[in-house]
Design an enzyme around this catalytic site. Structure first.
Site, mmCIF file in Angstrom:
data_model
loop_
_atom_site.group_PDB
_atom_site.id
_atom_site.type_symbol
_atom_site.label_atom_id
_atom_site.label_comp_id
_atom_site.label_asym_id
_atom_site.label_seq_id
_atom_site.Cartn_x
_atom_site.Cartn_y
_atom_site.Cartn_z
ATOM 1 N N ASP A 298 0.843 -1.191 0.000
ATOM 2 C CA ASP A 298 0.000 0.000 0.000
ATOM 3 C C ASP A 298 0.884 1.250 0.000
ATOM 4 O OD1 ASP A 298 -2.949 0.978 0.398
ATOM 5 O OD2 ASP A 298 -1.862 1.963 2.024
ATOM 6 N N TYR B 18 -12.291 8.669 -2.014
ATOM 7 C CA TYR B 18 -11.722 8.772 -0.675
ATOM 8 C C TYR B 18 -10.447 9.616 -0.630
ATOM 9 C CZ TYR B 18 -8.011 5.231 -1.395
ATOM 10 O OH TYR B 18 -6.915 4.541 -1.811
ATOM 11 N N TYR C 259 -1.635 11.166 1.980
ATOM 12 C CA TYR C 259 -2.510 11.486 0.863
ATOM 13 C C TYR C 259 -2.494 12.982 0.564
ATOM 14 C CZ TYR C 259 -4.547 6.841 1.802
ATOM 15 O OH TYR C 259 -4.745 5.494 1.984
ATOM 16 N N HIS D 125 -7.316 -6.340 -0.724
ATOM 17 C CA HIS D 125 -6.225 -5.361 -0.665
ATOM 18 C C HIS D 125 -5.178 -5.684 0.384
ATOM 19 C CE1 HIS D 125 -4.223 -1.516 -1.072
ATOM 20 N NE2 HIS D 125 -4.363 -1.305 0.220
#
Length: 366
Positions: A151, A200, A279, A344
Site C-alpha cells: 500500500d 476517498y 494522501y 487489498h
C-alpha cells in the site's frame, strides 16, 4: 489504502506480541516472545524486539525487529491504516528462514514521531519519508537491504528505489504498482477528474474533515470498514456520511479480536492524521519530483496483488501491469503474481503465501 498505480500515466492522456514502547530519547528497547512455525512441525520462539531510534534531529522511529543479528535484512514498510504490526506474520517467517526483519512505524504512525504537516502536508512528501528510511538504514548499520512493502509502504518503496537504488538489493511490492510521474497533471487533480469529490483520496484532502467523520463513527468501526473492504472498485466516503456509528461490520476471517484491539488502541492514541497526511502530500511530492518524470526503477522487483484489490481495478491498471507498461518502467521486473480471491490487505489475508513469495524471491540474491 491507496490507489495511484497507473493513474499518472493514464491521466496524462485523458482528462503473541507486546505493545511497542512509546518514543523515548535515547533509544529504548523491549522484547516480546512470539511463536513462529518452523519446518518439521516444530515451533520455535521468535523474539520480536521493539526500540525507538532517533534517525535524524527531531525524528524518532519506532522499529520492530526479528531474526538473527548479522543476517540479510528485510525492511518491511506498511500502508494505511496499518502499523509495523501488519508484518507480524512475515517477520516470524523471515526470522525462521534466517533473515533479519525490520518493520518501522512510518512517520506519523504508532510509536514514531508525527511532524506537523503544514498547509501542504509537505513534511509527509516522499523525499522526507524516504529520508527517514535512509537514515534508519544508517542507524542500523545497513548499506543495502531487501524491501517488502504494501500500500503506502509500496509507494514509499518505489520512491526509495527511485531516489536511492544503491540502498536496495531487491523489492517485493504488494498491491501498488509503480506509477511513473507524468508532467501533465497533479495526481489529486487527476483523481478528482476521474472519480469526483467523494472519492476517498479527494475527501481526505481537506484537513480535519475526514478526521471528524472518523471520530463520529469511532476508531474501531473505521478500521473494520477499511479491513473488510473487498469491492473491486473505487472507494467513496460520501460527504453525507460513511454510514452510521451503529453499523455492524464483521471482521474478516484474517483479523482477530486481538488484532483489531491492537490497531484500535494505537489509532485511538495517535489519531489518523499522520497517515492521512501522506494522501495530502501527493501533490507536494509531485511538485518536488519533476527531475524523475518518466524515470525507470532499476532494482530487481517482484509484484504481488490480489484480484479483488481495488487498485487492480483502477482504470488502465491491468493493461499497464500485463501489457508491457510496467516492464517498460521497471525493466528488472522479475515476476507478477496475481492471487485469486484476495483483497487489498494481502499480506494479512494470505500471510503464509505472501511470506513464501517474499522468501523465494529474495533467496535468488543471497
Amino acid at each position: 489504502m491507496v490507489v495511484i498505480a497507473r493513474l499518472r500515466e493514464l491521466l496524462s492522456n485523458c482528462c503473541p506480541w507486546s505493545e511497542p514502547t512509546s518514543p523515548t530519547k535515547p533509544t529504548s528497547s523491549t522484547m516480546s516472545p512470539t511463536a513462529a512455525a518452523a519446518g518439521d512441525d516444530q515451533t520455535v520462539i521468535t523474539a520480536i524486539t521493539h526500540r525507538t531510534l532517533e534517525v535524524s534531529p527531531g525524528m524518532r522511529l519506532h522499529v520492530a525487529e526479528a531474526g538473527p543479528a548479522g543476517a540479510p535484512t528485510v525492511l518491511l514498510l506498511h500502508g494505511f491504516p496499518e502499523l509495523w504490526y501488519t508484518w507480524r506474520h512475515q517477520m516470524r517467517a523471515l526470522a525462521a528462514a534466517g533473515y533479519r526483519a525490520v518493520a518501522p512505524d512510518l512517520r506519523g504512525y504508532g510509536g514514531s514521531d508525527a511532524p506537523a504537516a503544514g498547509d501542504d502536508a509537505g513534511q509527509y512528501a516522499a523525499l522526507h519519508v524516504v529520508g527517514d528510511l535512509v537514515a534508519l538504514l544508517d542507524a542500523l548499520g545497513e548499506k543495502k537491504v531487501f524491501v517488502a512493502a504494501h500500500d503506502w509502504g509500496a509507494l514509499t518503496a518505489w520512491s526509495l528505489c527511485l531516489f536511492r537504488p544503491d540502498r536496495v538489493r531487491a523489492l517485493v511490492a504488494l498491491s501498488v504498482a509503480y506509477a511513473p510521474r507524468s508532467a501533465a497533471r497533479r495526481p489529486v487533480d487527476g483523481l478528482r477528474a476521474l472519480f469526483g469529490d467523494e472519492y476517498y483520496i479527494c475527501r481526505i484532502q481537506e484537513p480535519g474533515a475526514v478526521e471528524a467523520e472518523f471520530a463520529r463513527l469511532g476508531t474501531e468501526l473505521v478500521l473494520r470498514k477499511f479491513f473488510s473492504y473487498r469491492t473491486p472498485g473505487p472507494l467513496f466516503i460520501p460527504k453525507s456520511g460513511w454510514g452510521s456509528p451503529d453499523d455492524e461490520v464483521p471482521l474478516p476471517s484474517w483479523v482477530t479480536e486481538e488484532d483489531i484491539k491492537y490497531y484500535t488502541s494505537e489509532f485511538e492514541r495517535t489519531g489518523f492524521t499522520g497517515g492521512l497526511n501522506y494522501y495530502r502530500a501527493l501533490n507536494k511530492t509531485w511538485e518536488l519530483t519533476s527531475p524523475w518524470t518518466a524515470a525507470q526503477i532499476n532494482v530487481p522487483v517482484k509484484f504481488i496483488i490480489g484480484d479483488l484489490d481495488l487498485t487492480y481495478h483502477t482504470p488502465g491498471a491491468q493493461d499497464f501491469i500485463h501489457k508491457g507498461g510496467f516492464k517498460k518502467f521497471v525493466p528488472l521486473l522479475d515476476d507478477v503474481a496475481i492471487m485469486k480471491d484476495v483483497g487489498h490487505f494481502i499480506n494479512e489475508e494470505k500471510p503464509k503465501e505472501v511470506s513464501e513469495h517474499i522468501i523465494s524471491f529474495i533467496k535468488k540474491f543471497n
